[in-house]
Design a protein around this motif. Structure first.
Motif, short mmCIF file in Angstrom:
data_model
loop_
_atom_site.label_atom_id
_atom_site.label_comp_id
_atom_site.label_asym_id
_atom_site.label_seq_id
_atom_site.Cartn_x
_atom_site.Cartn_y
_atom_site.Cartn_z
N ALA A 69 0.84 -1.21 0.00
CA ALA A 69 0.00 0.00 0.00
C ALA A 69 0.87 1.26 0.00
O ALA A 69 0.54 2.25 -0.66
N PHE A 70 1.99 1.24 0.73
CA PHE A 70 2.90 2.38 0.74
C PHE A 70 3.46 2.63 -0.66
O PHE A 70 3.49 3.77 -1.14
N LEU A 71 3.90 1.57 -1.32
CA LEU A 71 4.47 1.72 -2.67
C LEU A 71 3.40 2.20 -3.65
O LEU A 71 3.69 3.03 -4.53
N ASP A 72 2.17 1.70 -3.51
CA ASP A 72 1.07 2.18 -4.36
C ASP A 72 0.82 3.67 -4.12
O ASP A 72 0.59 4.42 -5.08
N ALA A 73 0.87 4.10 -2.86
CA ALA A 73 0.67 5.52 -2.55
C ALA A 73 1.78 6.38 -3.15
O ALA A 73 1.52 7.50 -3.60
N CYS A 74 3.00 5.86 -3.17
CA CYS A 74 4.10 6.60 -3.81
C CYS A 74 3.82 6.80 -5.30
O CYS A 74 4.05 7.89 -5.85
N ASP A 75 3.30 5.76 -5.95
CA ASP A 75 2.94 5.88 -7.37
C ASP A 75 1.79 6.86 -7.57
O ASP A 75 1.80 7.65 -8.52
N GLU A 76 0.81 6.83 -6.67
CA GLU A 76 -0.31 7.78 -6.75
C GLU A 76 0.19 9.22 -6.61
O GLU A 76 -0.26 10.12 -7.33
N GLU A 77 1.13 9.42 -5.69
CA GLU A 77 1.69 10.76 -5.48
C GLU A 77 2.43 11.23 -6.73
O GLU A 77 2.27 12.37 -7.18
N PHE A 78 3.22 10.34 -7.33
CA PHE A 78 3.93 10.71 -8.55
C PHE A 78 2.95 11.09 -9.65
O PHE A 78 3.13 12.11 -10.33
N GLU A 79 1.91 10.29 -9.82
CA GLU A 79 0.92 10.56 -10.88
C GLU A 79 0.27 11.92 -10.67
O GLU A 79 0.14 12.70 -11.61
N LEU A 80 -0.11 12.22 -9.44
CA LEU A 80 -0.74 13.51 -9.15
C LEU A 80 0.23 14.66 -9.40
O LEU A 80 -0.12 15.64 -10.06
N MET A 81 1.43 14.55 -8.88
CA MET A 81 2.38 15.66 -8.97
C MET A 81 2.90 15.87 -10.39
O MET A 81 3.49 16.92 -10.68
N ASN A 82 2.71 14.91 -11.27
CA ASN A 82 3.21 15.01 -12.64
C ASN A 82 2.10 14.95 -13.67
O ASN A 82 2.33 14.68 -14.84
N ARG A 83 0.91 15.21 -13.22
CA ARG A 83 -0.26 15.21 -14.10
C ARG A 83 -0.18 16.39 -15.07
O ARG A 83 0.10 17.51 -14.67
#
Length: 146
Positions: A69-83
Motif C-alpha cells: 500500500a505504501f508503494l502504491d501511494a508513492c505511485d499515486e503521489e507521482f501521478e498527481l504531482m506530474n499530471r
C-alpha cells in the motif's frame, strides 16, 4: 539509476543524474538530504532524460499489505504531482482545490502505512552490524553517540 533499500521492506531506484570524473569515478550531483555512506548507481543506456519527471521503480522485498500500500501511494503521489503540464515543471508545485485534498489523502495513506511498517523494520542493537556497511558493529560506528 540510484538504488537504495529500506532493509527487509522494499528497494527503490531513482532515475538520477551523476557526473563522471575524468578518473571514471561517479559523483552524485543531487545528493539526498540525509547523509549517505554508500550509494549504488546503475547505468541505463536505454534511458535518456526528456525534460519530464520519471517515476521511481519500487519493488517490495516482502509482500506485506502495508508495504504494498505504501508503494502504491508513492505511485499515486507521482501521478498527481506530474499530471499534465506539471510533468515538465521543476521546483515548488502548488496544488489547489480537489487536487490539494487528493494530495493530503495520499500523504495520510503514506503516513498510516509507515506506522504499520514500523514493526517490520529490522531490530538494530549495539552488536548488530552497522547499516552503513562498514563491517563494524553499530555500537562502534553510527550508534556511537560521542
Amino acid at each position: 539509476w540510484s538504488l537504495w533499500e529500506l532493509p527487509t521492506l522494499f528497494i527503490e531506484a531513482d532515475f538520477h543524474a551523476v557526473w563522471q570524473a575524468p578518473d571514471g569515478s561517479l559523483l552524485d550531483i543531487a545528493p539526498k538530504p540525509e547523509p549517505t555512506q554508500r550509494i549504488l548507481f546503475l547505468a541505463d543506456p536505454s534511458k535518456e532524460y526528456q525534460g519530464r519527471q520519471v517515476n521511481n521503480v519500487r519493488r517490495p522485498l516482502r509482500h506485506d499489505p502495508a508495504v504494498v500500500a505504501f508503494l502504491d501511494a508513492c505511485d499515486e503521489e507521482f501521478e498527481l504531482m506530474n499530471r499534465g503540464e506539471r510533468g515538465g515543471q521543476h521546483g515548488e508545485i502548488v496544488l489547489h482545490g480537489e487536487e490539494a485534498a487528493e494530495y493530503q489523502r495520499i500523504q495520510e495513506k503514506k503516513a498510516q502505512c509507515q506506522f504499520l511498517m514500523l514493526p517490520l523494520y529490522p531490530q538494530v542493537g549495539p552488536y548488530t552490524p552497522c547499516w552503513c556497511g562498514s563491517g563494524k558493529k553499530t555500537k562502534w560506528c553510527h550508534g556511537n553517540s560521542r
